[in-house]
Design an enzyme around this catalytic site. Sequence first.
Site, PDB file in Angstrom:
ATOM      1  CG  MET A 127       9.441  45.443 104.449  1.00 47.68           C
ATOM      2  SD  MET A 127       9.079  43.662 104.597  1.00 47.68           S
ATOM      3  CE  MET A 127       8.394  43.601 106.255  1.00 47.68           C
ATOM      4  N   GLY A 180       2.504  45.586 103.573  1.00 48.59           N
ATOM      5  CA  GLY A 180       3.103  46.625 104.406  1.00 48.59           C
ATOM      6  C   GLY A 180       3.340  46.155 105.828  1.00 48.59           C
ATOM      7  CB  SER A 181       4.791  44.186 107.623  1.00 45.65           C
ATOM      8  OG  SER A 181       5.528  43.653 106.535  1.00 45.65           O
ATOM      9  NE  ARG A 182       9.436  48.614 113.651  1.00 43.92           N
ATOM     10  CZ  ARG A 182       9.606  49.855 114.042  1.00 43.92           C
ATOM     11  NH1 ARG A 182       8.840  50.816 113.552  1.00 43.92           N
ATOM     12  NH2 ARG A 182      10.520  50.178 114.939  1.00 43.92           N
TER      13      ARG A 182
END
Length: 265
Positions: A94, A182-184
Amino acid sequence: MNRLYPHPIIAREGWPIIGGGLALSLLVSMCCGWWSLPFWVFTVFALQFFRDPAREIPQNPEAVLSPVDGRIVVVECARDPYRDVDALKISIFMNVFNVHSQKSPADCTVTKVVYNKGKFVNADLDKASTENERNAVLATTASGREITFVQVAGLVARRILCYTQAGAKLSRGERYGFIRFGSRVDMYLPVDAQAQVVIGDKVTGVSTVLARLPLTAPQIESEPESEPALQTAPVETAANPSAEQRQIEAAAAKIQAAVQDVLKD
């Protein structure tokens, strides 16, 4: 409507930030006019980042839904580090412009929640799955299949929020967490799951089907039973071979004597 979050338009995690940005923007506008522009830009960015729109949710019981918006960066067979079993791994990255609200990919019951401290490297990299701060939710679907979905912090994201716990029941599409900036998310599914996405695909949270997972696990075929060995009938042999040999020799001697008598005559 999500029972844990009844306001799907703007994520509640953003309310203080958006409210503060709006108040500050208005205050600077009244005092400094155009100098307030950066504050308005920040407020608009916060609005789009914390948006949390309602989505249509596919109801196919075999469908495993994407828990977030983003881009597929991994589709591979891997080891589920939380269950220590082989699995189909699907990872979604993301960026700051994606919706960061996390939702349940299936109807399931949470069996365990595991939090790991870690680094904050770029979530687009494979090593983020094992090195970054992360929070794993281990769950069992309504049909009894085991799945794992992991929130992974990124380079900018410094806070993982998870609102579920062991024993909780999640409906598909139900909101259970959030990661800022922002990440995953890593998904670990049983190896018989069939991926419906490829690397590079853009996915929409709870609307995109990541994989199809059969309701029942494949049956492990048992090895066929070996056929019983054929028993060979024992071969009967003479009880006293030496006596039989003597009888044969005696008969031969009688025949020889009879032949000699005939020749004499």
